[in-house]
Design a protein around this motif. Structure first.
Motif, PDB file in Angstrom:
ATOM      1  N   ALA A 136      26.030   9.309  95.911  1.00 15.70           N
ATOM      2  CA  ALA A 136      26.379   8.074  96.232  1.00 15.70           C
ATOM      3  C   ALA A 136      25.209   6.942  95.983  1.00 15.70           C
ATOM      4  O   ALA A 136      24.155   7.164  96.626  1.00 15.70           O
ATOM      5  N   HIS A 137      25.327   6.040  95.161  1.00 13.44           N
ATOM      6  CA  HIS A 137      24.064   5.389  94.704  1.00 13.44           C
ATOM      7  C   HIS A 137      24.401   3.705  95.516  1.00 13.44           C
ATOM      8  O   HIS A 137      25.015   2.924  94.999  1.00 13.44           O
ATOM      9  N   ALA A 138      23.629   3.541  96.410  1.00 17.79           N
ATOM     10  CA  ALA A 138      23.781   2.498  96.931  1.00 17.79           C
ATOM     11  C   ALA A 138      22.985   1.318  96.351  1.00 17.79           C
ATOM     12  O   ALA A 138      21.958   1.415  95.584  1.00 17.79           O
ATOM     13  N   PRO A 139      23.717  -0.084  96.633  1.00 18.23           N
ATOM     14  CA  PRO A 139      22.882  -1.288  96.038  1.00 18.23           C
ATOM     15  C   PRO A 139      21.453  -1.303  96.624  1.00 18.23           C
ATOM     16  O   PRO A 139      21.184  -0.759  97.974  1.00 18.23           O
ATOM     17  N   LEU A 140      20.289  -1.742  95.969  1.00 20.79           N
ATOM     18  CA  LEU A 140      19.005  -1.618  96.399  1.00 20.79           C
ATOM     19  C   LEU A 140      18.412  -3.134  96.654  1.00 20.79           C
ATOM     20  O   LEU A 140      18.920  -4.063  96.080  1.00 20.79           O
ATOM     21  N   GLY A 141      17.266  -3.118  97.464  1.00 16.46           N
ATOM     22  CA  GLY A 141      16.577  -4.426  97.241  1.00 16.46           C
ATOM     23  C   GLY A 141      16.129  -5.023  96.033  1.00 16.46           C
ATOM     24  O   GLY A 141      16.173  -6.348  96.031  1.00 16.46           O
ATOM     25  N   PHE A 152      28.100  -8.947  95.428  1.00 16.00           N
ATOM     26  CA  PHE A 152      27.618  -7.810  94.576  1.00 16.00           C
ATOM     27  C   PHE A 152      27.496  -6.520  95.440  1.00 16.00           C
ATOM     28  O   PHE A 152      28.120  -5.566  94.917  1.00 16.00           O
ATOM     29  N   VAL A 153      27.024  -6.611  96.813  1.00 13.93           N
ATOM     30  CA  VAL A 153      27.032  -5.440  97.725  1.00 13.93           C
ATOM     31  C   VAL A 153      28.453  -5.002  97.814  1.00 13.93           C
ATOM     32  O   VAL A 153      28.961  -3.902  97.963  1.00 13.93           O
ATOM     33  N   ALA A 154      29.498  -5.818  98.093  1.00 12.92           N
ATOM     34  CA  ALA A 154      30.707  -5.513  98.583  1.00 12.92           C
ATOM     35  C   ALA A 154      31.523  -4.796  97.391  1.00 12.92           C
ATOM     36  O   ALA A 154      32.531  -3.918  97.673  1.00 12.92           O
TER      37      ALA A 154
END
Length: 406
Positions: free
Chosen positions: A233-238, A299-301
């Motif tokens: 699971a590749h989460a969006p990053l800062g 973008f995150v959603a």
């Protein structure tokens, strides 16, 4: 096969998972042997491997006792299907020989190949956990594929066959990313950084293991054979915010101006420091800008992989209203073989027209039969979802000889 995070985590609730485990600590959940039966099986693995043209030395890897088998040892150069490019593709006989010697088989990026594999990825993505990619690991007793390491994404390991013993170490890298800074670390570094053994966990068929990004681990098959699907699971990053800001500052004149020239004087250095502070303050303002936040939120959603959704007949307006793309999963499929067959009303009753002998239908079954016969091909799952009040419809259609197994 559709799945939710609640079903994936059962009997634990998603609320407890996010409060106590997500990005905090590993989690081992025991499950019934059939919990992940629809995700993958030995028959499913063989079916995938028989899709020979999709595999290359990068998508199908062999690893023996911690060392990758060189591509030349199990592949041959073949011409790609869509170009004159030459690719190294696995050869069945060579793969067989390495498997007999104990080599683990790694099938990369398989999450879109079957509905069962896609179901877990979609459960993770629907829960907002980021892009979920899957690899299959097939191991044999007493042969370890990889030494102690960490991953640059959260790991969700789903055990679908056999057993595998995992060493979970106390060490954790601080939110590593897929970058040479982290990929260049030596095994000696990992052995020192992994720390003491935190737990030894045996995954059995139906079990789930969650590891936060950067957590050190290694695994060894305990049963004669083991298969687990590792979902990353590749989460969006800062850092993704910086990309959005980089596009936004194109429209801000302050960032298009040249920086103060440096001639080695204190005044020049001060001017550069002052300008950097001004630009930093402007970035802080942009981080609160409603338009930037709107782009960031979107973008995150929407941070997930595109997977499935094809429906050729529906796009042409040829599928009945209410039919959905991708319905049915691995459910058995049936094809209509009697052109023009349909339910008709005779007085107060309904019967199937086109059958060898009259077959009586209830009103809900007549509606379901008309829906199924108009589709041309239907699965049990599709019919059950569209007409749950008529469970015997498909059996009657088969009895009448109007549909056959596809």
């Amino acid at each position: 096969m559709s799945m939710t995070l609640a079903e994936l985590l059962a009997p634990m609730s998603p609320e407890q998972f996010f409060a106590e485990y997500h990005d905090k600590q590993p989690l081992h959940l025991k499950g019934a042997a059939g919990k992940f039966a629809s995700v993958l099986s030995w028959r499913g693995i063989n079916r995938l491997l028989d899709m020979t043209h999709i595999w290359t030395s990068r998508s199908l890897m062999l690893v023996l006792d911690g060392k990758p088998v060189p591509a030349a040892e199990y592949c041959e150069a073949q011409t790609a299907r869509d170009a004159n490019e030459r690719l190294m593709q696995p050869v069945v006989g060579k793969v067989r020989d390495w498997v007999r010697r104990g080599a683990s088989v790694v099938m990369n990026d398989v999450d879109s190949l079957t509905p069962g594999l896609a179901g877990v990825s979609e459960a993770l993505e629907n829960a907002g956990l980021g892009k979920a990619q899957a690899n299959v690991y097939i191991s044999w007793q007493s042969h370890k594929a990889f030494p102690a390491h960490y991953d640059t994404h959260d790991v969700w390991a789903v055990q679908v066959e056999g057993e595998k013993s995992w060493n979970i170490w106390e060490g954790r890298a601080e939110w590593p990313i897929s970058h040479p800074v982290f990929r260049s670390q030596t095994q000696e570094h990992h052995e020192q950084a992994k720390g003491r053994l935190r737990a030894k966990v045996t995954l059995k068929t139906g079990d789930l293991l969650y590891l936060p990004r950067g957590w050190y681990h290694d695994a060894l098959a305990e049963a004669p054979a083991s298969v687990h699907v590792a979902y990353g699971a590749h989460a969006p990053l800062g850092m993704d915010l910086m990309t959005i800001l980089g596009e936004r500052v194109l429209y801000d004149a302050a960032f298009r101006q040249p920086l103060p020239r440096q001639d080695g004087t204190a005044a020049a250095k001060f001017a550069l420091t002052q300008r950097a502070g001004q630009l930093g303050a402007r970035l802080a303002e942009l981080c609160k800008d409603p338009k930037v936040l709107e782009v960031l939120t979107g973008f995150v959603a929407s941070y997930r992989y595109g997977r499935g959704g094809n429906d050729l007949l529906g796009w042409r307006g040829m599928a009945p209203e209410g039919a959905e793309a991708g319905d049915g999963g691995d459910s058995p499929s049936f094809r209509v073989v009697a052109a023009g067959a349909k339910p008709v009303r005779r007085g107060a009753d309904w019967v199937l027209k086109g059958a060898g002998s009259p077959v009586a239908l209830t009103p809900p079954e007549a509606e379901a039969a008309a829906w199924a016969l108009a589709r041309g091909e239907v699965t049990e799952a599709e019919l059950a979802k569209a007409h749950p009040a008529a469970p015997a419809t498909l059996a009657k259609l088969r009895e009448a000889g109007l549909v056959v197994a596809a």
